[in-house]
Design a protein around this motif. Structure first.
Motif, PDB file in Angstrom:
ATOM      1  N   GLY A   1       0.897  -1.178   0.092  1.00 59.26           N
ATOM      2  CA  GLY A   1      -0.009  -0.038   0.043  1.00 59.26           C
ATOM      3  C   GLY A   1       0.850   1.338   0.056  1.00 59.26           C
ATOM      4  N   ARG A   2       2.033   1.119   0.884  1.00 55.38           N
ATOM      5  CA  ARG A   2       2.792   2.514   0.880  1.00 55.38           C
ATOM      6  C   ARG A   2       3.528   2.497  -0.547  1.00 55.38           C
ATOM      7  NH1 ARG A   2       5.960   1.666   6.727  1.00 55.38           N
ATOM      8  NH2 ARG A   2       4.362   1.468   7.841  1.00 55.38           N
ATOM      9  N   THR A   3       3.922   1.559  -1.102  1.00 56.99           N
ATOM     10  CA  THR A   3       4.506   1.597  -2.321  1.00 56.99           C
ATOM     11  C   THR A   3       3.737   2.171  -3.626  1.00 56.99           C
ATOM     12  OG1 THR A   3       6.136  -0.038  -1.551  1.00 56.99           O
ATOM     13  CG2 THR A   3       6.090   0.215  -4.037  1.00 56.99           C
ATOM     14  N   MET A   4       2.341   1.639  -3.522  1.00 53.75           N
ATOM     15  CA  MET A   4       1.563   2.234  -4.444  1.00 53.75           C
ATOM     16  C   MET A   4       1.320   3.426  -4.385  1.00 53.75           C
ATOM     17  SD  MET A   4      -1.167  -1.429  -5.232  1.00 53.75           S
ATOM     18  CE  MET A   4      -2.048  -0.669  -3.881  1.00 53.75           C
ATOM     19  N   THR A   5       0.988   3.663  -3.028  1.00 47.07           N
ATOM     20  CA  THR A   5       0.681   5.492  -2.945  1.00 47.07           C
ATOM     21  C   THR A   5       1.888   6.125  -3.264  1.00 47.07           C
ATOM     22  OG1 THR A   5      -0.592   4.762  -0.968  1.00 47.07           O
ATOM     23  CG2 THR A   5       0.107   7.084  -1.092  1.00 47.07           C
ATOM     24  N   ALA A   6       3.177   5.744  -2.972  1.00 46.47           N
ATOM     25  CA  ALA A   6       4.249   6.558  -3.366  1.00 46.47           C
ATOM     26  C   ALA A   6       4.352   6.537  -4.828  1.00 46.47           C
ATOM     27  CB  ALA A   6       5.650   5.904  -2.890  1.00 46.47           C
ATOM     28  N   ALA A   7       4.091   5.613  -5.666  1.00 46.28           N
ATOM     29  CA  ALA A   7       4.242   5.331  -7.020  1.00 46.28           C
ATOM     30  C   ALA A   7       3.271   6.635  -7.631  1.00 46.28           C
ATOM     31  CB  ALA A   7       4.058   4.133  -7.516  1.00 46.28           C
ATOM     32  N   LEU A   8       1.924   6.523  -7.148  1.00 44.17           N
ATOM     33  CA  LEU A   8       0.948   7.585  -7.387  1.00 44.17           C
ATOM     34  C   LEU A   8       1.517   9.036  -7.346  1.00 44.17           C
ATOM     35  CD1 LEU A   8      -2.235   5.799  -6.259  1.00 44.17           C
ATOM     36  CD2 LEU A   8      -1.728   6.358  -8.872  1.00 44.17           C
ATOM     37  N   LEU A   9       1.879   9.196  -6.202  1.00 47.67           N
ATOM     38  CA  LEU A   9       2.651  10.635  -5.878  1.00 47.67           C
ATOM     39  C   LEU A   9       3.678  11.048  -6.766  1.00 47.67           C
ATOM     40  CD1 LEU A   9       2.666  10.247  -2.151  1.00 47.67           C
ATOM     41  CD2 LEU A   9       1.150  11.765  -3.214  1.00 47.67           C
ATOM     42  N   LEU A  10       4.661  10.102  -7.087  1.00 45.62           N
ATOM     43  CA  LEU A  10       5.626  10.424  -8.058  1.00 45.62           C
ATOM     44  C   LEU A  10       5.242  10.424  -9.370  1.00 45.62           C
ATOM     45  CD1 LEU A  10       8.713   8.608  -6.402  1.00 45.62           C
ATOM     46  CD2 LEU A  10       7.914  10.666  -6.002  1.00 45.62           C
TER      47      LEU A  10
ATOM     48  N   LEU B   1       3.373  -2.036  12.579  1.00 41.81           N
ATOM     49  CA  LEU B   1       3.780  -3.092  11.754  1.00 41.81           C
ATOM     50  C   LEU B   1       5.174  -3.219  11.012  1.00 41.81           C
ATOM     51  CD1 LEU B   1       0.474  -3.075   9.526  1.00 41.81           C
ATOM     52  CD2 LEU B   1       1.264  -4.801  10.870  1.00 41.81           C
ATOM     53  N   ASP B   2       5.731  -4.271  10.880  1.00 38.60           N
ATOM     54  CA  ASP B   2       7.360  -4.343  10.952  1.00 38.60           C
ATOM     55  C   ASP B   2       7.474  -4.338   9.428  1.00 38.60           C
ATOM     56  OD1 ASP B   2      10.016  -4.185  10.953  1.00 38.60           O
ATOM     57  OD2 ASP B   2      10.420  -6.235  11.981  1.00 38.60           O
ATOM     58  N   VAL B   3       7.214  -3.196   8.749  1.00 35.35           N
ATOM     59  CA  VAL B   3       7.559  -3.236   7.320  1.00 35.35           C
ATOM     60  C   VAL B   3       8.869  -3.315   7.036  1.00 35.35           C
ATOM     61  CG1 VAL B   3       7.227  -1.852   5.199  1.00 35.35           C
ATOM     62  CG2 VAL B   3       5.423  -1.912   6.983  1.00 35.35           C
ATOM     63  N   GLY B   4       9.706  -2.645   7.796  1.00 35.06           N
ATOM     64  CA  GLY B   4      11.078  -2.723   7.231  1.00 35.06           C
ATOM     65  C   GLY B   4      11.879  -4.276   7.578  1.00 35.06           C
ATOM     66  N   GLY B   5      11.254  -4.853   8.491  1.00 33.31           N
ATOM     67  CA  GLY B   5      11.831  -6.306   8.572  1.00 33.31           C
ATOM     68  C   GLY B   5      11.333  -7.273   7.391  1.00 33.31           C
ATOM     69  N   GLY B   6      10.230  -6.786   6.935  1.00 32.15           N
ATOM     70  CA  GLY B   6       9.599  -7.551   6.016  1.00 32.15           C
ATOM     71  C   GLY B   6      10.540  -7.330   4.702  1.00 32.15           C
TER      72      GLY B   6
ATOM     73  N   ILE C   1       9.968   2.324   3.556  1.00 28.62           N
ATOM     74  CA  ILE C   1       9.323   2.754   2.156  1.00 28.62           C
ATOM     75  C   ILE C   1       9.326   4.293   2.194  1.00 28.62           C
ATOM     76  CG2 ILE C   1       7.308   2.788   0.564  1.00 28.62           C
ATOM     77  CD1 ILE C   1       8.466   0.188   1.292  1.00 28.62           C
ATOM     78  N   ALA C   2       9.069   5.178   2.978  1.00 25.56           N
ATOM     79  CA  ALA C   2       8.963   6.668   2.799  1.00 25.56           C
ATOM     80  C   ALA C   2      10.327   7.134   3.158  1.00 25.56           C
ATOM     81  CB  ALA C   2       7.685   7.188   3.756  1.00 25.56           C
ATOM     82  N   ASP C   3      10.971   6.574   4.003  1.00 28.49           N
ATOM     83  CA  ASP C   3      12.344   7.242   4.211  1.00 28.49           C
ATOM     84  C   ASP C   3      13.251   6.846   3.182  1.00 28.49           C
ATOM     85  OD1 ASP C   3      11.626   8.205   6.653  1.00 28.49           O
ATOM     86  OD2 ASP C   3      12.352   6.557   8.003  1.00 28.49           O
ATOM     87  N   ASP C   4      13.022   5.805   2.558  1.00 29.69           N
ATOM     88  CA  ASP C   4      14.034   5.159   1.662  1.00 29.69           C
ATOM     89  C   ASP C   4      13.781   5.946   0.107  1.00 29.69           C
ATOM     90  OD1 ASP C   4      15.300   2.498   2.585  1.00 29.69           O
ATOM     91  OD2 ASP C   4      13.056   2.312   2.731  1.00 29.69           O
TER      92      ASP C   4
ATOM     93  N   VAL D   1       8.908  12.599   1.827  1.00 34.52           N
ATOM     94  CA  VAL D   1       7.710  11.583   1.400  1.00 34.52           C
ATOM     95  C   VAL D   1       7.143  11.126   2.741  1.00 34.52           C
ATOM     96  CG1 VAL D   1       7.248   9.610   0.280  1.00 34.52           C
ATOM     97  CG2 VAL D   1       8.928  11.179  -0.932  1.00 34.52           C
ATOM     98  N   GLY D   2       5.917  11.120   2.848  1.00 37.88           N
ATOM     99  CA  GLY D   2       5.213  10.602   4.017  1.00 37.88           C
ATOM    100  C   GLY D   2       4.233   9.632   3.481  1.00 37.88           C
ATOM    101  N   LEU D   3       4.039   8.457   4.088  1.00 39.68           N
ATOM    102  CA  LEU D   3       3.129   7.384   3.602  1.00 39.68           C
ATOM    103  C   LEU D   3       2.801   6.851   4.905  1.00 39.68           C
ATOM    104  CD1 LEU D   3       5.642   5.913   1.010  1.00 39.68           C
ATOM    105  CD2 LEU D   3       3.524   7.282   0.423  1.00 39.68           C
ATOM    106  N   GLY D   4       1.450   6.259   4.968  1.00 37.62           N
ATOM    107  CA  GLY D   4       0.867   5.634   5.985  1.00 37.62           C
ATOM    108  C   GLY D   4      -0.395   4.603   5.350  1.00 37.62           C
ATOM    109  N   VAL D   5      -0.344   3.284   5.912  1.00 41.63           N
ATOM    110  CA  VAL D   5      -1.355   2.595   5.776  1.00 41.63           C
ATOM    111  C   VAL D   5      -1.738   1.704   7.202  1.00 41.63           C
ATOM    112  CG1 VAL D   5      -1.933   0.355   4.527  1.00 41.63           C
ATOM    113  CG2 VAL D   5      -0.709   1.708   3.513  1.00 41.63           C
ATOM    114  N   ARG D   6      -3.046   1.789   7.580  1.00 38.13           N
ATOM    115  CA  ARG D   6      -3.269   1.192   8.756  1.00 38.13           C
ATOM    116  C   ARG D   6      -4.265   0.122   8.635  1.00 38.13           C
ATOM    117  NH1 ARG D   6      -4.825   4.972  13.778  1.00 38.13           N
ATOM    118  NH2 ARG D   6      -2.755   5.397  13.196  1.00 38.13           N
ATOM    119  N   ILE D   7      -4.028  -1.021   8.759  1.00 36.07           N
ATOM    120  CA  ILE D   7      -4.844  -2.229   8.755  1.00 36.07           C
ATOM    121  C   ILE D   7      -5.498  -2.604  10.241  1.00 36.07           C
ATOM    122  CG2 ILE D   7      -4.759  -4.496   8.069  1.00 36.07           C
ATOM    123  CD1 ILE D   7      -3.686  -2.624   5.929  1.00 36.07           C
TER     124      ILE D   7
END
Length: 294
Positions: free
Chosen positions: A42-51, A103-108, A137-140, A155-161
């Motif tokens: 979700g973060r990656t798709m959102t970032a792709a749309l923003l860029l 959620l440990d996205v960085g670890g994933g 994702i965002a920091d990268d 870049v700021g991104l957020g996905v809450r599940i």
């Protein structure tokens, strides 16, 4: 609230913000994502749309995280018209919460390479790459824009599940100071960024893209520009998949014809296409015509 992206300028700053809750849920549905995978994709798709919002029509952009974490590759394609598609290699990944209780996205994601490819209509697409910093994702992507494209940005991104694997708030923002931005403007912007809540929280509370921009640019006159509807949309079709099958070598195509049917699944949207014997024979015949010297 429908997914959408808003553009604005404010006192020497370009800013885009997006609400992407529905399209993240569509990706979760299509790929059966567990929470860590859902957040990363979700973060990656959102970032792709923003860029991609900074591109011209008929151009496109791909973001790929190729890390050594359990998620494998995370890929998103977007176009400035507001369409995005994406996938994660391993959507069924469970990890404990990280040290911040999130959620440990960085670890994933793990360590590896982040690449951004722009398709601008030139003969060859333009790709830039950097090593993944933390996998969040965002920091990268902020680092990528500074190092690879030499454009200081945020870049700021957020996905809450929720516990039912449903996205209850997703969105993001892209900030870029323009050459005429004053020091006072940058100081105020940094102060605002420290004070705002997470993007997913703002969306969950019902804030739209303009509302997110207003929070980030508090105390500055904002000039709102265009707004674009966003959605998950894949460019695949049975005809396009047939063209891919046609590119196989003759031995592989003959094997499919002998099997009597073939099912092909699109990586990006998980749509399945079934080809029966007669269709496969027609593809083989067409491939033979193309291979035959004139």
């Amino acid at each position: 609230m429908k997914d959408h992206l808003a553009k604005a300028t404010a006192d020497g700053v370009r800013i885009y913000a997006a609400v992407t809750t529905d399209l993240v849920n569509e990706a979760i549905r299509r790929h059966d994502c567990y929470p860590v995978a859902a957040a990363a994709l979700g973060r990656t798709m959102t970032a792709a749309l923003l860029l991609a919002a900074n591109l011209k029509n008929q151009e496109a952009l791909t973001i790929q995280f190729a890390g050594d974490g359990p998620l494998g590759k995370i890929v998103a394609d977007a176009v400035p018209e507001g369409f995005v598609r994406g996938y994660v290699d391993e959507p069924h990944v469970n990890l404990p919460l990280n040290s911040q209780g999130k959620l440990d996205v960085g670890g994933g994601v793990g360590q590896g390479m982040l690449s951004v490819t722009r398709f601008t209509g030139l003969k060859e697409p333009v790709t830039g790459s950097i090593e993944i910093t933390d996998g969040e994702i965002a920091d990268d992507l902020t680092k990528y824009l500074f190092v690879s494209e030499q454009t200081p940005s945020s870049v700021g991104l957020g996905v809450r599940i929720d516990p039912d694997f449903h996205c209850i708030g997703a969105g993001g923002f892209f900030l870029q100071p323009l050459p005429d931005a004053s020091e006072d403007c940058l100081d105020r912007l940094e102060s605002n960024l420290r004070q705002v809540s997470s993007v997913s929280s703002m969306v969950e509370q019902g804030m739209d893209a303009k509302g997110i921009i207003a929070e980030l640019m508090k105390g500055m006159p904002v000039h709102y520009l265009t707004a674009t509807d966003l959605s998950f949309r894949c460019s695949c079709s049975k005809e396009r998949i047939g063209e891919v099958l046609m590119s196989l070598n003759r031995k592989d195509l003959e094997s499919l014809v002998q099997d009597g049917q073939a099912e092909v699944c699109c990586h990006f949207c998980n749509e399945k296409y079934l080809f029966h014997g007669e269709e496969l024979q027609a593809i083989l015949d067409e491939a033979d015509r193309h291979r035959r010297p004139s």
